[in-house]
Design a protein around this motif. Structure first.
Motif, mmCIF file in Angstrom:
data_model
loop_
_atom_site.group_PDB
_atom_site.id
_atom_site.type_symbol
_atom_site.label_atom_id
_atom_site.label_comp_id
_atom_site.label_asym_id
_atom_site.label_seq_id
_atom_site.Cartn_x
_atom_site.Cartn_y
_atom_site.Cartn_z
ATOM 1 N N TYR A 165 0.838 -1.212 0.000
ATOM 2 C CA TYR A 165 0.000 0.000 0.000
ATOM 3 C C TYR A 165 0.869 1.256 0.000
ATOM 4 O O TYR A 165 0.570 2.232 -0.703
ATOM 5 C CB TYR A 165 -0.908 -0.015 1.230
ATOM 6 C CG TYR A 165 -1.704 1.249 1.425
ATOM 7 C CD1 TYR A 165 -2.931 1.425 0.807
ATOM 8 C CD2 TYR A 165 -1.226 2.287 2.226
ATOM 9 C CE1 TYR A 165 -3.666 2.585 0.975
ATOM 10 C CE2 TYR A 165 -1.951 3.455 2.401
ATOM 11 C CZ TYR A 165 -3.161 3.593 1.780
ATOM 12 O OH TYR A 165 -3.879 4.758 1.946
ATOM 13 N N GLY B 6 1.873 2.508 -3.234
ATOM 14 C CA GLY B 6 0.820 2.985 -4.129
ATOM 15 C C GLY B 6 0.144 1.907 -4.945
ATOM 16 O O GLY B 6 -0.680 2.214 -5.809
ATOM 17 N N PHE C 65 -2.517 -0.040 -4.797
ATOM 18 C CA PHE C 65 -3.721 -0.214 -3.986
ATOM 19 C C PHE C 65 -4.480 -1.491 -4.340
ATOM 20 O O PHE C 65 -5.031 -2.147 -3.455
ATOM 21 C CB PHE C 65 -4.637 1.004 -4.152
ATOM 22 C CG PHE C 65 -3.959 2.301 -3.806
ATOM 23 C CD1 PHE C 65 -3.388 2.491 -2.561
ATOM 24 C CD2 PHE C 65 -3.870 3.330 -4.739
ATOM 25 C CE1 PHE C 65 -2.752 3.683 -2.241
ATOM 26 C CE2 PHE C 65 -3.246 4.523 -4.432
ATOM 27 C CZ PHE C 65 -2.683 4.700 -3.181
ATOM 28 N N GLY D 214 -7.824 4.654 -1.917
ATOM 29 C CA GLY D 214 -6.826 4.874 -2.952
ATOM 30 C C GLY D 214 -7.357 4.584 -4.336
ATOM 31 O O GLY D 214 -6.934 5.198 -5.314
ATOM 32 N N LYS E 57 -10.443 5.143 -5.159
ATOM 33 C CA LYS E 57 -11.584 6.053 -5.337
ATOM 34 C C LYS E 57 -12.924 5.327 -5.211
ATOM 35 O O LYS E 57 -13.928 5.782 -5.754
ATOM 36 C CB LYS E 57 -11.514 6.770 -6.699
ATOM 37 C CG LYS E 57 -10.224 7.512 -6.945
ATOM 38 C CD LYS E 57 -9.989 8.617 -5.937
ATOM 39 C CE LYS E 57 -8.713 9.388 -6.226
ATOM 40 N NZ LYS E 57 -8.419 10.403 -5.181
#
Length: 615
Positions: free
Chosen positions: A159, A162, A164, A194, A196
């Protein structure tokens, strides 16, 4: 006596049998049937110490169903008599006997179906072949495969980089193993944030809090998510729960969103749609960037400002979000948040003439929040409008146009933003020969719904009846673009152009002042046109205007127009006017000459060379 003898013989026989077995089970240290546990080849070397404690000096074993025991004496190197395959006190394994021992499993993770456990002793003294470790069962991967803590740790590291989606997959595995751990649900919410996927993240936080009501991080994360959704009070409750306070950045965001929503509410109450739109946009950019209610708010403001395309876009965005359990209980403009979205959807559908969809939307809003007076009022109004529309249609089909006008009018008293009712009434006025009323209702319909083709068609027809040729040409030019294969449009456009030319030939030779961009384009769309761009407040303009008047009287087949660039900046911008005075000559809407020369002789020469001879 004989009994004693028999008993003695029996004991002697038994002793003899035991001695035979003892002799058969004695092995020297270098006997090949003895496997040393401390040997490098032994698969149980690492377990030797624990194995040695499993036998004691008083151990007994079963051989062919008979118990035999022995003990060592000082100075004796005898080995206990035990079945083949057992572990002796000396740490040696007896081999060679063919009795089948029970299956021994020392490590469940190393089991292979149909085989003995790792390190088990096989019948006949043979050791099983060890399984080669696979990559999946070795190292961290093997240990973390069924360990939720290690899966969670790995997911956290991924995580931070980045990734996700990959982190989410690992959190899912951890939850599958340990579904009751609130930490894993809270971490899964972070990965969803992350990606959305806000509503899903909210549900995960709610689950984490259900499992662990005092989990501070879950409350803080849920508060931040609710703030993104524009639910200020719910967000505040979680951000300040358990005696905690949010960081300064989050606190400022909370205050800004709350302030803009408050101003938005005041503007809506005053029906100040421009301010409402402005404040809704500000609340969104301040932090509530995933709020379906604020999206619906912008949709409603655009609708009231007759910006239907924008209204459709924003309500579509609002409908993309599935409400969470928390959102279902929050209120917006005095009604439940979810109900407000359907409330706005119903208004948009009604404006578009989708009456069935509008009724479905408002009925759903009423089911969600039957206590809202605004929702129930709109539901009642829409039902009455539907009845008025149905009655008007029945009268129109029966050619009772006056009664149809009355019925549609009653519907418009209840819903003045209904473009379809305006269009229907315009048709009635047209049938009754009330051209002005028909034109007025057509314009009302187009004001509410700018791209309403049917209303534009009725407007153009009304302009022809009123002999407003320039307006008719403009309307049919637009219709021609939208309906290029419509023969009626083509015929009416041609007729309007001819009549427009005729009216100019029969005119009084005066120059027409044009200030509207659409009328300007309609005026130059057909025939020959000379346009004078200037500032009418300029004293020099009076002299040039007199020149234009003289030329217009001389050349009746040419349209002469003048534009005040200060009063009509839209025309000046569209025609790229940077210097005044400027003269432009057009033919059928196409510019032929562009000049700043103002002498009468030169201008007349341009007209002769570009258009027709003077009459």
């Amino acid at each position: 006596m004989s009994g004693s003898k028999k008993k003695s013989d029996s004991e002697k026989g038994s002793s003899s049998l035991a001695d035979q077995m003892k002799n058969s089970m004695r092995f020297e240290e270098d006997d090949p049937r003895v496997l040393r546990l401390g040997s490098p080849v032994s698969t149980l070397r690492s377990r030797m110490s624990s194995s040695n404690t499993r036998s004691t000096s008083g151990s007994s074993a079963s051989v062919s169903g008979r118990n035999v025991s022995s003990s060592t004496s000082s100075g004796s190197r005898k080995i206990k008599i035990v079945p083949a395959g057992n572990i002796c006190p000396s740490g040696n394994v007896i081999t060679g006997m063919r009795c089948k021992p029970e299956r021994t499993v020392l490590n469940d993770n190393e089991m292979i179906p149909g085989m003995y456990g790792y390190g088990s002793i096989m019948p006949g003294g043979a050791m099983p072949k060890t399984r080669r470790a696979s990559p999946e069962s070795s190292g961290v991967a093997s240990s973390s495969k069924n360990n939720p803590e290690e899966l969670n740790t790995q997911a956290n590291e991924i995580y931070k980089k980045g990734n996700f989606a990959e982190a989410l997959s690992l959190y899912d595995k951890a939850i599958a193993i340990s579904p009751g751990d609130g930490r894993f649900h809270c971490n899964r919410a972070a990965a969803l944030m992350g990606l959305k996927r806000i509503i899903e993240a909210v549900k995960e936080c709610e689950e984490a809090i259900r499992l662990s009501p005092t989990y501070v991080r879950a409350h803080q994360r849920l508060g931040s998510l609710l703030l993104c959704l524009g639910q200020v009070e719910n967000a505040r409750e979680h951000l300040f729960s358990l005696g905690q306070k949010p960081d300064q950045a989050t606190l400022q965001k909370l205050q800004a969103v709350a302030e803009h929503i408050s101003k938005c509410t005041d503007a809506r109450r005053l029906e100040d749609w421009t301010t409402m739109l402005k404040e809704a946009e500000a609340a969104t950019t301040s932090g509530a960037d995933a709020s379906p209610q604020l999206f619906a708010c912008q949709a409603e403001a655009h609708l009231k400002l007759h910006q239907l395309k924008d209204a459709e876009l924003w309500i579509y965005k609002a409908r993309m979000y599935e409400p969470s359990a928390t959102a279902c209980q929050s209120k917006f403009f005095g009604m439940l948040s979810e109900a407000y979205v359907y409330f706005v959807q119903a208004q948009i559908d009604s404006t578009l003439g989708k009456f069935d969809d509008a009724c479905t939307a408002i009925e759903r809003a009423a089911r969600i929040d039957l206590q809202s007076a605004e929702v129930t009022g709109k539901l009642k109004s829409m039902r009455l409008v539907g009845k008025a529309r149905t009655l008007g249609n029945e009268h129109f089909n029966s050619k009772k146009y006056a009664q149809a006008c009355t019925a549609y009018g009653e519907g418009l008293l209840l819903d003045s933003s209904n473009s379809v009712l305006y269009y229907n009434r315009a048709n009635c006025w047209f049938k009754l020969g009330e051209w002005e009323n028909s034109l007025a209702d057509s314009n009302h319909a187009l004001l509410i719904r700018p791209h309403y083709t049917k209303a534009l068609f009725r407007k153009a027809a009304s302009n022809i009846k009123l002999e407003r040729w320039a307006d008719a040409v403009r309307d049919y030019e637009i219709l021609r673009q939208e309906l290029p294969n419509n023969e009626e449009v083509a015929e009416n456009l041609s007729h309007a152009r001819v009549e427009l030319k005729k009216s100019h030939r029969e005119g009084d030779g005066k120059v027409e002042l044009v200030s509207d961009l659409e009328k300007f384009r309609a005026a130059i769309a057909s025939g020959a046109s000379v346009v004078h761009f200037n500032e009418l407040s300029n004293p020099e303009c009076m002299w040039i205007s007199s020149v234009m008047d003289t030329l217009s009287a001389k050349y009746r087949s040419v349209i002469f127009l003048k534009v005040d660039v200060k009063q009509s900046p839209a025309i000046a911008t569209a025609e790229k006017i940077t210097v005044v005075p400027t003269f432009k000559l057009y033919k059928n809407g196409s510019r032929k000459v562009d000049t700043v020369t103002a002498t009468p002789g030169f201008l007349e020469l341009l007209i002769k060379n570009t258009f027709i001879d003077p009459i």
